[in-house]
Structure formats: C-alpha cells, structure tokens
Design an enzyme around this catalytic site. Structure first.
Site, PDB file in Angstrom:
ATOM      1  N   ASP A 194       0.860  -1.187   0.000  1.00 57.46           N
ATOM      2  CA  ASP A 194       0.000   0.000   0.000  1.00 57.46           C
ATOM      3  C   ASP A 194       0.894   1.233   0.000  1.00 57.46           C
ATOM      4  O   ASP A 194       1.617   1.478   0.969  1.00 57.46           O
ATOM      5  CB  ASP A 194      -0.917   0.003   1.226  1.00 57.46           C
ATOM      6  CG  ASP A 194      -2.071   0.996   1.095  1.00 57.46           C
ATOM      7  OD1 ASP A 194      -1.904   1.996   0.372  1.00 57.46           O
ATOM      8  OD2 ASP A 194      -3.128   0.773   1.712  1.00 57.46           O
ATOM      9  N   ARG A 196      -0.142   4.375  -0.287  1.00 52.35           N
ATOM     10  CA  ARG A 196      -0.872   5.591   0.039  1.00 52.35           C
ATOM     11  C   ARG A 196      -0.319   6.273   1.288  1.00 52.35           C
ATOM     12  O   ARG A 196       0.185   5.632   2.188  1.00 52.35           O
ATOM     13  CB  ARG A 196      -2.357   5.279   0.236  1.00 52.35           C
ATOM     14  CG  ARG A 196      -3.070   4.902  -1.038  1.00 52.35           C
ATOM     15  CD  ARG A 196      -4.491   4.455  -0.774  1.00 52.35           C
ATOM     16  NE  ARG A 196      -4.548   3.197  -0.041  1.00 52.35           N
ATOM     17  CZ  ARG A 196      -5.682   2.562   0.256  1.00 52.35           C
ATOM     18  NH1 ARG A 196      -6.841   3.099  -0.102  1.00 52.35           N
ATOM     19  NH2 ARG A 196      -5.660   1.412   0.900  1.00 52.35           N
TER      20      ARG A 196
END
Length: 273
Positions: A194, A196
């Site tokens: 991930d 983000r």
C-alpha cells in the site's frame, strides 16, 4: 519488493526511487556516479539548464506534502444521494495531484464527531463499475450513509491503485490474471502492498476545521494515519460493497494479508451477487 529495496539502498538510490514513485512510474532507476574529472562539465550543464539537479535530501522528501496543500476552488454540486453538497478542490504543491473534499450538509456545525470517509480514486470502479473491486459501491454507499447520518465529509483522494497510479494498476491487473493476488502483483512491480499516504487528508481536515470524526472504513491503516496526524477517531463504521466472483479474491487478500476488517462481507452478512 520496493520497500525492501528502498530500505537497503544508499541515500542517492533511495532518493531516485522516491522520485520515480512520486511520478507514478515503476520504481526503477539507473543511478551513476559522476567521476571527479567530469564534475566540472556536469556542473556547467546544470548551470545552463541542460541537466536538472535535485538534492538528495529534497528528493527523499518528495512524497511529503504536509502543510503545503493549497485550497484552490469550490462549488455547490447537488448529488443524487446528497443534494446539499459542496466540492472543495485542493492541489499539491507540484501540481501533480488534486484532491477533493465533498462536504455534505453543514458538518462544521456538528456537535459530535463528523462522519468521514477517505476514498482513494478508482477510475475503473468509481466511474465504470468494474467488478474487480468494490470501490464504486463503497463510494456511492459512503455518500448515502453520510447523508443519512446528517452530513459529513468524503475526501476523494488522488491515490489510484493504492497509490501506484492507473498505468501501474493496469499492469498489476494483468499479473493478477496470470495468477498473483492483488498484493503480490504490486510487489512484482516493485511496490509495497500500500503506497498511500494520508498527510494530505489531515491537511484537508485542518482546512475544514474538523478534528474529531466518525470514520467509515474497513482499513485500520486509515485509523492509525488520522490518529498519528492529530485527528481523533471517535468511532469506526464498516462500509461494504457487494461480494462477487470477480472481486472475491481481491477482498480476501486485503482481509487475510493486509488486515482489512471485511468479515461482514466475506462471511455473507453483506449483500452478494
């Protein structure tokens, strides 16, 4: 994996990979040392604009935009499930990414925690209704639920493909079709599970004057990120889409390997088709 490579890399190599990641490119870079006898010539090319010089420290920090987000424009935009809505656009300092706060009702007057959804952009799911994920349904369900709760905020974040960008998401889909799950497909391209970051979400909430929220999420990472940024997450509410044969493997990988709280949908308590 990209994260392992970055951890083991020297500062210059790490900075180069960070620049690739910031530009939504595959995180691979050719790094060459400048020989002493060539430094004067290289310095001259930097001076005349032929070459661009980016200090290692600045490149290493290029992922961080905390405190630099600009509030650009806004307009009232009635939505099908939330008539009283305003869109407020924020832009990162390099202009590469724009994020939108969808303000439903008047959350600034709320006495309790403000209902909040952090939604990462998903062109395939949000716009075209892709069955490979549940993003489009989560987006629409979030708007309807925030309206039902009396108003709140949906932050629509430019973080396609868990932060790897649309081009790389499509590459990852092709690798999923060859047998990899969603996390291994990203790893095979050199990305972490991930990519983000939620500092921009914290800045957007600060601009809106929101410090205490009721978070609509299945992702414990979002709770931790907001808490670390000084936002009080007073409560969490699950938010599901529909389980189908195309997204079952995707959702299972997120639950089993990334710790997303998806028991309700995977155990059949949410709608299926």
């Amino acid at each position: 994996a990209w994260a392992d490579a970055l951890a083991d890399a020297a500062p210059a190599e790490s900075a180069a990979l960070a620049l690739m990641r910031r530009a939504l490119l595959i995180p691979a870079a050719l790094v060459a040392r400048v020989a002493p006898e060539r430094r004067a010539a290289v310095a001259a090319e930097v001076a005349d604009g032929t070459l661009l010089e980016v200090p290692v420290e600045a490149a290493a920090r290029c992922q961080e935009a905390r405190g630099l987000l600009k509030r650009i424009s806004e307009a009232r935009i009635p939505l099908e499930d939330a008539f009283d809505s305003r869109f407020i656009l924020f832009r990162e300092p390099d202009g590469l990414r724009e994020h939108v706060a969808v303000v439903i009702g008047a959350p600034e007057t709320a006495a309790g925690p403000v209902p909040l959804r952090l939604h990462s952009a998903c062109l395939t799911g949000d716009l075209f209704g892709s069955l490979r994920c549940d993003c489009g349904e989560q987006l629409r369900n979030a708007v309807a639920e925030i309206e039902a709760l009396g108003g709140g905020v949906l932050l629509y974040l430019a973080q396609e493909g868990r932060g790897i960008g649309l081009a790389n998401k499509l590459r990852a889909y092709t690798r999923q079709d060859a047998g990899l799950d969603t996390l291994d497909a990203d790893h095979s391209l050199g990305f972490a599970e991930d990519e983000r970051r939620y500092a921009v979400a914290v800045d957007m909430l600060a601009s809106l004057g929101i410090r205490r929220v009721q978070l609509l999420t299945n992702n414990p990472g979002k709770i931790a990120a907001l808490t670390d940024g000084g936002i009080e997450v007073a409560s969490r509410q699950a938010l599901y889409g529909t389980l189908n044969d195309h997204n079952r493997r995707y959702l299972s990988a997120k639950a089993e390997r990334a710790g997303h709280m998806l028991e309700g949908v995977l155990n059949g308590k949410a709608r299926q088709r």
